[in-house]
Design a protein around this motif. Structure first.
Motif, mmCIF file in Angstrom:
data_model
loop_
_atom_site.group_PDB
_atom_site.id
_atom_site.type_symbol
_atom_site.label_atom_id
_atom_site.label_comp_id
_atom_site.label_asym_id
_atom_site.label_seq_id
_atom_site.Cartn_x
_atom_site.Cartn_y
_atom_site.Cartn_z
ATOM 1 N N LEU A 1 -9.170 1.284 -4.467
ATOM 2 C CA LEU A 1 -8.585 2.267 -4.666
ATOM 3 C C LEU A 1 -8.679 3.665 -3.843
ATOM 4 C CD1 LEU A 1 -6.851 2.048 -8.895
ATOM 5 C CD2 LEU A 1 -5.698 1.447 -5.759
ATOM 6 N N ASP B 1 -8.796 3.104 0.425
ATOM 7 C CA ASP B 1 -7.621 2.412 0.990
ATOM 8 C C ASP B 1 -5.933 3.416 0.624
ATOM 9 O OD1 ASP B 1 -9.066 0.581 1.835
ATOM 10 O OD2 ASP B 1 -7.869 -0.547 0.358
ATOM 11 N N LEU B 2 -6.727 3.716 -0.814
ATOM 12 C CA LEU B 2 -4.997 5.025 -1.313
ATOM 13 C C LEU B 2 -5.601 6.827 -1.513
ATOM 14 C CD1 LEU B 2 -3.058 2.828 -3.232
ATOM 15 C CD2 LEU B 2 -2.842 3.195 -0.905
ATOM 16 N N ASN B 3 -6.937 6.253 -2.281
ATOM 17 C CA ASN B 3 -7.050 7.318 -2.205
ATOM 18 C C ASN B 3 -6.913 8.742 -3.303
ATOM 19 O OD1 ASN B 3 -8.922 10.200 -1.692
ATOM 20 N ND2 ASN B 3 -7.290 11.890 -0.959
ATOM 21 N N ILE B 4 -7.608 7.568 -4.424
ATOM 22 C CA ILE B 4 -6.772 7.568 -5.500
ATOM 23 C C ILE B 4 -7.885 7.256 -6.314
ATOM 24 C CG2 ILE B 4 -5.742 7.173 -7.681
ATOM 25 C CD1 ILE B 4 -3.162 6.087 -5.428
ATOM 26 N N LYS C 1 0.897 3.397 -3.480
ATOM 27 C CA LYS C 1 0.062 5.833 -2.673
ATOM 28 C C LYS C 1 1.110 6.489 -3.145
ATOM 29 C CE LYS C 1 -1.693 7.639 1.069
ATOM 30 N NZ LYS C 1 -2.735 7.812 2.387
ATOM 31 N N LYS D 1 0.991 8.188 -7.870
ATOM 32 C CA LYS D 1 0.716 9.570 -7.618
ATOM 33 C C LYS D 1 0.674 10.166 -9.092
ATOM 34 C CE LYS D 1 0.280 10.438 -2.609
ATOM 35 N NZ LYS D 1 1.646 11.748 -1.569
ATOM 36 N N LYS E 1 0.758 -1.263 0.069
ATOM 37 C CA LYS E 1 -0.445 0.010 0.379
ATOM 38 C C LYS E 1 1.095 1.476 -0.053
ATOM 39 C CE LYS E 1 -4.360 -1.923 1.700
ATOM 40 N NZ LYS E 1 -4.882 -1.966 3.034
ATOM 41 N N PHE E 2 2.332 1.567 0.848
ATOM 42 C CA PHE E 2 2.347 2.237 0.633
ATOM 43 C C PHE E 2 3.167 2.803 -0.804
ATOM 44 C CE2 PHE E 2 7.062 3.969 1.476
ATOM 45 C CZ PHE E 2 6.760 5.569 2.468
#
Length: 243
Positions: free
Chosen positions: A26, A29-32, A6, A10, A2-3
């Motif tokens: 997405l 969990d990743l705000n994407i 993320k 971007k 996840k890191f």
């Protein structure tokens, strides 16, 4: 993971995923943000590859023909399939084919031998015509721990086969419409798989089963080849023009 995702995710101008469940994951969990385009289902290829005069299953109308089609790796979890098959009612007449390759194949073969299942389960090396096996089976079982959008479920729906699948992330629940177009069971729950295989065996000619198969087939327009490919093309053209 996840890191890393993320950070990396971007940078792309556009992210495309193949299921709405993945799109939600997405975002959550990743705000994407991403755009969902379903896998294009190539019906011409399926029709071409399913043809064969060879019978891969034993010719017996009373025998239930079960198929596991996938790699022998942890993701596909072939042992949930094996334990489910091992424990089904002894009076059920079936033949199962496991088609695939992978690092777990030797362990799978040993399990089949040690549990005296060699006359019931046959291992077949993966080849370029998997649709032949799918076209001849009655039941497709997917035991994956995770997926993206498993094409084999779409192919099974098109060939009007009944589907029992894990309710894994992501894809099966979306394809099977929360179990309306097939059956879902918890990842790794071979006891539930056993019960669902038994239910299908005794009810396979019922209106209930036939309706699920027919509904899955009728809803395949979501994965129309030209429509999905044109969505990709539209995005590509937009960025080409912007450049």
């Amino acid at each position: 993971k996840k890191f890393i995702f993320k950070i990396i995710l971007k940078y792309p101008s556009q992210i495309i995923v193949n299921s709405y469940e993945m799109k939600k994951c997405l975002k959550k969990d990743l705000n994407i943000n991403s755009k969902c385009i379903y896998n294009p289902l190539n019906l011409k290829e399926i029709n071409r590859n399913k043809k064969t005069k060879r019978s891969h299953f034993i010719k017996d109308k009373k025998k239930m023909k079960i198929l596991f089609l996938g790699r022998f790796v942890d993701q596909k979890d072939p042992f949930t399939f094996l334990y489910g098959i091992k424990n089904i009612d002894k009076q059920i007449n079936y033949q199962a084919l496991m088609v695939g390759e992978g690092y777990m194949k030797k362990n799978v073969a040993e399990f089949i031998f040690k549990n005296n299942l060699s006359n019931k389960i046959k291992l077949i090396k993966y080849n370029s015509h998997p649709m032949q096996y799918l076209n001849q089976c009655d039941l497709l079982v997917l035991t994956s721990k995770y997926e993206g959008l498993p094409n084999v479920l779409l192919e099974a729906q098109y060939l009007k086969k009944y589907i029992i699948s894990t309710d894994c992330k992501t894809g099966p629940r979306e394809i099977l419409n929360n179990g309306k177009y097939g059956d879902l069971f918890k990842v790794g729950d071979y006891k539930s798989l056993k019960k669902k295989i038994e239910f299908f065996y005794f009810k396979k000619k019922s209106k209930y089963i036939k309706k699920k198969i027919d509904m899955g087939f009728l809803k395949l327009n979501r994965f129309d080849y030209d429509k999905c490919c044109n969505k990709y093309l539209s995005i590509i053209n937009r960025y080409i023009k912007n450049d």
